[in-house]
Design a protein around this motif. Structure first.
Motif, PDB file in Angstrom:
ATOM      1  N   HIS A 148       0.848  -1.197   0.000  1.00 15.44           N
ATOM      2  CA  HIS A 148       0.000   0.000   0.000  1.00 15.44           C
ATOM      3  C   HIS A 148       0.885   1.249   0.000  1.00 15.44           C
ATOM      4  N   TYR A 149       0.832   1.940  -1.110  1.00 14.10           N
ATOM      5  CA  TYR A 149       1.666   3.118  -1.339  1.00 14.10           C
ATOM      6  C   TYR A 149       0.892   4.363  -0.940  1.00 14.10           C
ATOM      7  N   LEU A 150       1.409   5.087   0.052  1.00 11.36           N
ATOM      8  CA  LEU A 150       0.745   6.287   0.545  1.00 11.36           C
ATOM      9  C   LEU A 150       1.042   7.463  -0.359  1.00 11.36           C
ATOM     10  N   GLN A 151       0.003   8.045  -0.906  1.00  7.02           N
ATOM     11  CA  GLN A 151       0.157   9.215  -1.760  1.00  7.02           C
ATOM     12  C   GLN A 151      -0.154  10.446  -0.927  1.00  7.02           C
ATOM     13  N   ARG A 152       0.877  11.159  -0.557  1.00  6.71           N
ATOM     14  CA  ARG A 152       0.713  12.331   0.308  1.00  6.71           C
ATOM     15  C   ARG A 152       1.214  13.588  -0.385  1.00  6.71           C
ATOM     16  N   GLY A 153       0.664  14.720   0.028  1.00  2.00           N
ATOM     17  CA  GLY A 153       0.933  15.978  -0.651  1.00  2.00           C
ATOM     18  C   GLY A 153       2.374  16.415  -0.617  1.00  2.00           C
ATOM     19  N   THR A 154       3.157  15.959   0.371  1.00  2.00           N
ATOM     20  CA  THR A 154       4.541  16.395   0.488  1.00  2.00           C
ATOM     21  C   THR A 154       5.514  15.430  -0.163  1.00  2.00           C
ATOM     22  N   SER A 155       5.008  14.378  -0.833  1.00  2.00           N
ATOM     23  CA  SER A 155       5.893  13.403  -1.460  1.00  2.00           C
ATOM     24  C   SER A 155       6.667  14.031  -2.598  1.00  2.00           C
ATOM     25  N   ILE A 156       7.810  13.414  -2.947  1.00  2.00           N
ATOM     26  CA  ILE A 156       8.627  13.923  -4.042  1.00  2.00           C
ATOM     27  C   ILE A 156       7.875  13.913  -5.366  1.00  2.00           C
ATOM     28  N   VAL A 157       6.897  12.983  -5.509  1.00  6.87           N
ATOM     29  CA  VAL A 157       6.168  12.905  -6.771  1.00  6.87           C
ATOM     30  C   VAL A 157       5.254  14.093  -6.973  1.00  6.87           C
ATOM     31  N   HIS A 158       5.063  14.910  -5.933  1.00  7.43           N
ATOM     32  CA  HIS A 158       4.197  16.074  -6.054  1.00  7.43           C
ATOM     33  C   HIS A 158       4.998  17.367  -6.247  1.00  7.43           C
ATOM     34  N   THR A 159       6.264  17.237  -6.567  1.00  5.18           N
ATOM     35  CA  THR A 159       7.090  18.405  -6.829  1.00  5.18           C
ATOM     36  C   THR A 159       7.557  18.369  -8.280  1.00  5.18           C
ATOM     37  N   TYR A 160       7.934  19.530  -8.772  1.00  2.00           N
ATOM     38  CA  TYR A 160       8.504  19.551 -10.119  1.00  2.00           C
ATOM     39  C   TYR A 160       9.556  20.639 -10.221  1.00  2.00           C
ATOM     40  N   ASN A 161      10.698  20.261 -10.766  1.00  2.00           N
ATOM     41  CA  ASN A 161      11.700  21.216 -11.221  1.00  2.00           C
ATOM     42  C   ASN A 161      12.418  20.570 -12.399  1.00  2.00           C
ATOM     43  N   ARG A 162      13.301  21.281 -13.020  1.00  2.00           N
ATOM     44  CA  ARG A 162      13.918  20.780 -14.250  1.00  2.00           C
ATOM     45  C   ARG A 162      14.858  19.603 -14.020  1.00  2.00           C
ATOM     46  N   LYS A 163      15.204  19.363 -12.770  1.00  2.00           N
ATOM     47  CA  LYS A 163      15.990  18.163 -12.482  1.00  2.00           C
ATOM     48  C   LYS A 163      15.191  16.914 -12.849  1.00  2.00           C
ATOM     49  N   CYS A 164      13.873  17.020 -12.803  1.00  2.00           N
ATOM     50  CA  CYS A 164      13.013  15.893 -13.189  1.00  2.00           C
ATOM     51  C   CYS A 164      13.338  15.458 -14.617  1.00  2.00           C
ATOM     52  N   PHE A 165      13.381  16.413 -15.529  1.00  2.00           N
ATOM     53  CA  PHE A 165      13.690  16.103 -16.920  1.00  2.00           C
ATOM     54  C   PHE A 165      15.105  15.545 -17.057  1.00  2.00           C
ATOM     55  N   ASP A 166      16.060  16.186 -16.389  1.00  2.00           N
ATOM     56  CA  ASP A 166      17.450  15.724 -16.444  1.00  2.00           C
ATOM     57  C   ASP A 166      17.581  14.299 -15.920  1.00  2.00           C
ATOM     58  N   ASP A 167      16.861  14.009 -14.842  1.00  2.00           N
ATOM     59  CA  ASP A 167      16.939  12.670 -14.252  1.00  2.00           C
ATOM     60  C   ASP A 167      16.380  11.616 -15.189  1.00  2.00           C
ATOM     61  N   TYR A 168      15.279  11.919 -15.860  1.00  2.00           N
ATOM     62  CA  TYR A 168      14.696  10.921 -16.760  1.00  2.00           C
ATOM     63  C   TYR A 168      15.578  10.694 -17.994  1.00  2.00           C
ATOM     64  N   ILE A 169      16.372  11.690 -18.373  1.00  2.00           N
ATOM     65  CA  ILE A 169      17.362  11.467 -19.423  1.00  2.00           C
ATOM     66  C   ILE A 169      18.397  10.453 -18.926  1.00  2.00           C
ATOM     67  N   LYS A 170      18.780  10.560 -17.655  1.00  2.00           N
ATOM     68  CA  LYS A 170      19.713   9.594 -17.070  1.00  2.00           C
ATOM     69  C   LYS A 170      19.089   8.199 -17.000  1.00  2.00           C
ATOM     70  N   VAL A 171      17.796   8.148 -16.688  1.00  2.00           N
ATOM     71  CA  VAL A 171      17.092   6.861 -16.634  1.00  2.00           C
ATOM     72  C   VAL A 171      17.128   6.196 -18.008  1.00  2.00           C
ATOM     73  N   ILE A 172      16.834   6.966 -19.038  1.00  2.00           N
ATOM     74  CA  ILE A 172      16.867   6.439 -20.404  1.00  2.00           C
ATOM     75  C   ILE A 172      18.262   5.907 -20.735  1.00  2.00           C
ATOM     76  N   ASP A 173      19.289   6.650 -20.317  1.00  2.00           N
ATOM     77  CA  ASP A 173      20.658   6.234 -20.614  1.00  2.00           C
ATOM     78  C   ASP A 173      21.012   4.906 -19.945  1.00  2.00           C
ATOM     79  N   ILE A 174      20.688   4.756 -18.655  1.00  3.27           N
ATOM     80  CA  ILE A 174      21.052   3.518 -17.957  1.00  3.27           C
ATOM     81  C   ILE A 174      20.274   2.330 -18.515  1.00  3.27           C
ATOM     82  N   ILE A 175      19.010   2.539 -18.879  1.00  3.68           N
ATOM     83  CA  ILE A 175      18.227   1.452 -19.466  1.00  3.68           C
ATOM     84  C   ILE A 175      18.751   1.105 -20.857  1.00  3.68           C
ATOM     85  N   ASP A 176      19.141   2.114 -21.609  1.00  3.49           N
ATOM     86  CA  ASP A 176      19.707   1.876 -22.939  1.00  3.49           C
ATOM     87  C   ASP A 176      20.997   1.064 -22.833  1.00  3.49           C
ATOM     88  N   ARG A 177      21.870   1.453 -21.913  1.00  2.00           N
ATOM     89  CA  ARG A 177      23.114   0.717 -21.728  1.00  2.00           C
ATOM     90  C   ARG A 177      22.850  -0.711 -21.252  1.00  2.00           C
TER      91      ARG A 177
END
Length: 336
Positions: free
Chosen positions: A216-245
């Motif tokens: 049971h995953y608690l979805q709360r207003g202060t969780s990291i998934v409820h924030t956004y900054n441009r690091k989000c985009f940068d991080d997902y580029i890293k995710v794509i890279d590690i999965i590609d490799r």
């Protein structure tokens, strides 16, 4: 050591930690150790951990300065001594039979990974996401011709069955984690789970699904998934890279890799923009930043996105650079 090590990163969760630890300490004896990594908490979380350790000999506490989730998860894995690893986030909770059932199926089928279903719950305990029949059915998948007959990475908004990128609903052979290139710490805050789990699944030979909501995953207003900054985009580029490799290193065929990339970048980044507190102009600015990226422009030109009407509309607006309309739509929502 035979059995399960459960790893729980802890950071400023005193409000939720009691329920989490109650549910973990209620697990059967197959759980041999419970590793709590206090990641520099400034509230009463560490004191709570110590009180539980006094009553449960399986609990081991590691104290460290704040390193973030990605590094903390790996600290826990390195400290684990059991053959199998499970993860629980410190604001979530699990059913008391979860690991006994997963361990049973792991041993019965000599599997590398076993996963159960998880749902999202609000702070009042209300269910936010349960959608399938959780009848406890068992599904066993073996790798054939270098791949599984089920998608072992999420192709977001796909109609067919796929495995989530979460680490927390899975029981994994420890050796699959520590010997995987995904075990390196990339300092990822967004998408860290997927960057770890997808490459691990590429190396597995047999995997098992228990069709039961044990996590049971608690979805709360202060969780990291409820924030956004441009690091989000940068991080997902890293995710794509590690999965590609990883897919290349472990010879795992991803026929829809480009579609995976576009859906990952936008389904994740846009969803975080949508649920954030950004004002309209800020949303438009961030969407324009995403839509103007060269990789994104290239993917939008060559990929025909499948999935819901909502997703197709989002992709069209991005392709056409209609950022004002998109900023409005993701705020109001689009019906399927």
């Amino acid at each position: 050591m035979e059995g399960i090590s459960i790893i729980i990163p802890v950071y400023n969760v005193e409000k939720y930690l009691y329920k989490c630890l109650d549910s973990v300490c209620a697990q059967a004896d197959c759980v041999r150790e419970i590793i709590l990594i206090n990641d520099g908490s400034t509230d009463g979380s560490l004191d709570i951990c110590k009180r539980y350790a006094e009553n449960d000999a399986r609990i081991k506490i590691i104290e460290q300065e704040n390193k973030g989730l990605s590094a903390t998860v790996r600290v826990g894995v390195r400290a684990a001594t059991c053959d199998y690893i499970g993860f629980v986030d410190s604001d979530d909770y699990i059913e008391k039979e979860m690991y006994a059932r997963m361990y049973e199926e792991m041993k019965k089928h000599n599997a590398d990974v076993v996963w159960c279903e998880y749902d999202r719950v609000g702070e009042s305990g209300n269910n936010l996401s349960k959608s399938l029949e959780d009848d406890g059915s068992i599904y066993v998948y073996e790798k054939q011709d270098g791949r599984f007959p089920i998608r072992v990475y999420p192709l977001f908004f796909a109609a067919d069955k796929e495995i989530s990128g979460s680490r927390c609903n899975k029981l994994i052979k420890r050796e699959l984690i520590v010997k995987n290139i995904a075990f390196e710490d990339l300092g990822i805050s967004f998408g860290e789970d997927l960057a770890l789990i997808a490459p691990i699944m590429f190396t597995a030979e047999k995997i098992v699904n228990i069709r039961k909501y044990y996590y049971h995953y608690l979805q709360r207003g202060t969780s990291i998934v409820h924030t956004y900054n441009r690091k989000c985009f940068d991080d997902y580029i890293k995710v794509i890279d590690i999965i590609d490799r990883a897919r290349k290193l472990y010879c795992y065929e991803m026929a829809d890799f480009d579609e995976f990339k576009i859906k990952l970048l936008f389904a994740q980044c846009i969803s975080k923009i949508r649920i954030s507190n950004l004002k309209f102009k800020q949303r438009k600015k961030e969407l324009k930043f995403l839509g103007s990226d060269p990789l994104v422009r290239e993917l939008l030109k060559k990929i025909k996105v499948t999935g819901s009407v909502r997703l197709k509309i989002i992709m069209k607006l991005l392709k056409w650079k209609w950022y004002s309309a998109l900023a409005f739509i993701i705020n109001k929502g689009v019906k399927k």
